[in-house]
Design an enzyme around this catalytic site. Structure first.
Site, PDB file in Angstrom:
ATOM      1  CG  PHE A  96      -1.507 -20.562  49.644  1.00 35.66           C
ATOM      2  CD1 PHE A  96      -0.326 -20.532  50.332  1.00 35.66           C
ATOM      3  CD2 PHE A  96      -0.975 -21.104  48.354  1.00 35.66           C
ATOM      4  CE1 PHE A  96       1.537 -20.503  49.926  1.00 35.66           C
ATOM      5  CE2 PHE A  96       0.173 -21.936  48.045  1.00 35.66           C
ATOM      6  CZ  PHE A  96       1.480 -21.605  48.996  1.00 35.66           C
ATOM      7  CG  ASP A 167      -8.953 -21.634  47.312  1.00 34.59           C
ATOM      8  OD1 ASP A 167      -8.993 -23.138  47.317  1.00 34.59           O
ATOM      9  OD2 ASP A 167      -7.312 -21.646  46.484  1.00 34.59           O
ATOM     10  CG  HIS A 170      -8.021 -23.054  53.952  1.00 28.16           C
ATOM     11  ND1 HIS A 170      -7.062 -21.335  54.970  1.00 28.16           N
ATOM     12  CD2 HIS A 170      -6.132 -22.859  52.773  1.00 28.16           C
ATOM     13  CE1 HIS A 170      -6.415 -20.908  53.936  1.00 28.16           C
ATOM     14  NE2 HIS A 170      -5.831 -21.926  53.981  1.00 28.16           N
ATOM     15  CD  GLN A 193       0.652 -27.655  52.554  1.00 31.71           C
ATOM     16  OE1 GLN A 193       0.084 -27.363  53.132  1.00 31.71           O
ATOM     17  NE2 GLN A 193       1.977 -27.886  52.831  1.00 31.71           N
ATOM     18  CE  LYS A 196      -3.600 -25.828  52.181  1.00 34.45           C
ATOM     19  NZ  LYS A 196      -3.362 -25.148  51.378  1.00 34.45           N
ATOM     20  NE  ARG A 225      -2.802 -41.639  27.501  1.00 31.66           N
ATOM     21  CZ  ARG A 225      -1.404 -41.485  28.246  1.00 31.66           C
ATOM     22  NH1 ARG A 225      -1.767 -40.917  29.585  1.00 31.66           N
ATOM     23  NH2 ARG A 225      -0.705 -41.796  27.978  1.00 31.66           N
ATOM     24  CE1 TYR A 232       2.716 -43.393  24.497  1.00 34.08           C
ATOM     25  CE2 TYR A 232       2.691 -45.143  23.604  1.00 34.08           C
ATOM     26  CZ  TYR A 232       2.994 -44.249  24.265  1.00 34.08           C
ATOM     27  OH  TYR A 232       4.231 -44.691  24.491  1.00 34.08           O
ATOM     28  NE  ARG A 242      -1.324 -40.775  35.249  1.00 39.23           N
ATOM     29  CZ  ARG A 242      -0.914 -40.658  34.294  1.00 39.23           C
ATOM     30  NH1 ARG A 242      -1.327 -39.612  33.072  1.00 39.23           N
ATOM     31  NH2 ARG A 242       0.556 -40.955  34.240  1.00 39.23           N
TER      32      ARG A 242
HETATM   33  C1  LIG Z   1      -3.153 -25.178  50.098  1.00 38.95           C
HETATM   34  C2  LIG Z   1      -4.018 -23.940  49.384  1.00 38.95           C
HETATM   35  C3  LIG Z   1      -3.690 -24.415  47.865  1.00 38.95           C
HETATM   36  C4  LIG Z   1      -3.178 -24.733  47.029  1.00 38.95           C
HETATM   37  O1  LIG Z   1      -3.014 -26.041  47.338  1.00 38.95           O
HETATM   38  P1  LIG Z   1      -1.648 -27.038  46.672  1.00 38.95           P
HETATM   39  O2  LIG Z   1      -1.626 -27.973  47.720  1.00 38.95           O
HETATM   40  O3  LIG Z   1      -0.647 -26.652  48.299  1.00 38.95           O
HETATM   41  O4  LIG Z   1      -0.994 -26.350  45.714  1.00 38.95           O
HETATM   42  C5  LIG Z   1      -4.833 -23.123  47.402  1.00 38.95           C
HETATM   43  N1  LIG Z   1      -5.201 -22.324  47.912  1.00 38.95           N
HETATM   44  C6  LIG Z   1      -5.391 -21.851  48.927  1.00 38.95           C
HETATM   45  C7  LIG Z   1      -6.082 -20.870  50.070  1.00 38.95           C
HETATM   46  C8  LIG Z   1      -4.477 -22.642  50.322  1.00 38.95           C
HETATM   47  O5  LIG Z   1      -4.866 -22.767  51.250  1.00 38.95           O
END
Ligand SMILES: *Cc1c(COP(=O)(O)O)cnc(C)c1O
Length: 408
Positions: A96, A167, A170, A193, A196, A225, A232, A242
């Protein structure tokens, strides 16, 4: 043979596969937060901290920092690793866009290294040729939930003093040699997301065992922070990334379902591998050489049109989809072919003029996109063995049809 569903015939798969999966437990958990009025964070962050601790423990990591999505979680990790403008980061082209666009967002240069055609993961054998004196990090993507060759990647990273940010967007609950993906490199990033394997609609998290990385990421996602400072007082250049308590309770409940779902997908994937082995022209991706638990965010097989009467992949996918298999042909192009890279539409981001993505060519990723890769979505892998059999039947039905029509 029967008429294809795309031509109005009966579907091979009549069942639908729900996602997300929830019951009254999730509804109650969210309702309780709504009624409490304690929706936000960090002024009332009990549920957020509780989920972070649960997720870190689940992954066998020391720390977890939740944030708005799985792109920001990657970016937090890159910034915390101390990358400087112009530094190079090795990424696969078959992923992605976020994997590469977060690198641009910190004024660093994504360097695309081709995938292993057997796994569609970053090919360790091609990494060293791409390393220059500017390379600072590698982002291995556990694509589809299949573990990258982490031993090989970590060995290269150590040799060249590079940071490794997994990453794992998935890969919730997937494993490599008994360790949870995301917990192996310097940091591991996940997305929550909607599509997922663990979701709260939107959201992300990054895990690490490194105290300094944790402190930096925790500050960056909370407007700079520090736990030792006042409300602040802002020590670092962060933003408000967040999540809410509503997301946190939803995730805590969903996390309880994750292991069982992962085991089901893994078993179904193995079963479907066996079924497809008997069909010419469809080849499941390799699961690699070492012990893994695949979480099949995607079940991917390679399509060979020569065994389907030269039917182009996009037509095969349209037919398979019409048969009721939740699937797609995946990315149309490797990432470097996207206009943002080809046209260098980098807006405020300062990538050196010498960088030219029109010269990049990763033939394995090209082939996967154009001709080969077919993705079956994760929620379909939560079905039964009979469902897997119906997917295989749908493929056979299309094959019979294409062979019959090739003869006329
Ligand atoms: C979905 C995804 C992301 C990003 O996630 P979001 O929550 O959509 O920002 C990053 N890397 C891969 C491989 C993804 O499939």
């Amino acid at each position: 043979m029967g008429q294809l569903a795309i031509q109005g015939g009966p579907k091979s798969v009549t069942k639908t596969f729900p996602w997300p999966i929830y019951d009254e437990t999730e509804v109650q958990a969210v309702a309780n937060i709504v009624r409490s009025g304690q929706w936000g964070n960090p002024d009332c962050a009990d549920e957020v901290a509780r989920f972070e601790q649960a997720f870190a423990a689940y992954c066998g990591s020391k720390y977890a920092v939740s944030c708005v999505n799985g792109s920001v979680s990657l970016r937090l990790a890159l910034i915390a690793c101390g990358l400087r403008p112009g530094d190079e980061v090795i990424v696969p082209p078959y992923t992605f866009i976020a994997t590469a666009s977060v690198v641009l967002e910190i004024n660093c240069v994504p360097v695309f290294v081709d995938i292993d055609p057997d796994t569609y993961n970053l090919d360790p054998a091609r990494i060293e040729a791409a390393i220059t004196e500017k390379t600072r990090a590698i982002i291995p993507v556990h694509f589809a939930g299949l573990a990258c060759d982490m031993d090989a990647i970590l060995t290269i990273a150590q040799r060249h003093n590079l940071r490794v940010i997994e990453d794992a967007a998935h890969a919730h609950g997937a494993e490599y040699k008994g360790r949870k993906l995301g917990s192996i490199g310097d940091a591991g990033s996940f997305s929550f997301q909607s599509s997922k394997n663990l979701t709260s609609g939107e959201g992300g998290i990054v895990i690490t065992n490194d105290d300094a990385l944790y402190e930096a990421m925790n500050s960056l996602r909370n407007v700079g922070r520090s736990p030792s400072g006042q409300w602040y007082d802002h020590f670092n250049p962060g933003c408000n990334y967040r999540i809410t308590q509503l997301q946190a309770v939803l995730l805590s409940e969903q996390l309880k379902r994750l292991d069982e779902q992962t085991i089901t997908r893994n078993e179904n994937g193995l079963y479907l591998n066996g079924l497809l082995a008997d069909i010419e022209g469809v080849t499941p991706l390799s699961r690699g050489e070492v012990a893994i638990r695949h979480c099949y965010h995607l079940y991917i097989f390679k399509y060979d049109k020569t065994k389907f009467g030269q039917l182009p992949k996009k037509d095969f996918v349209a037919m398979l989809s019409a048969e009721g298999v939740p699937c797609s042909g995946g990315y149309p192009h490797p990432l470097y072919k996207q206009p943002v890279f080809q046209q260098k539409n980098f807006m405020c981001y300062a990538i050196p003029d010498s960088v030219d993505y029109t010269q990049v060519n990763c033939p394995e990723a090209e082939r996967a996109c154009a001709d080969e890769a077919v993705w079956v979505f994760q929620h379909a892998m939560l079905g039964t063995r009979e469902d897997m059999e119906s997917f295989a039947r749908a493929i056979r039905k299309i094959q019979l049809y294409t062979r019959a029509s090739a003869r006329v």
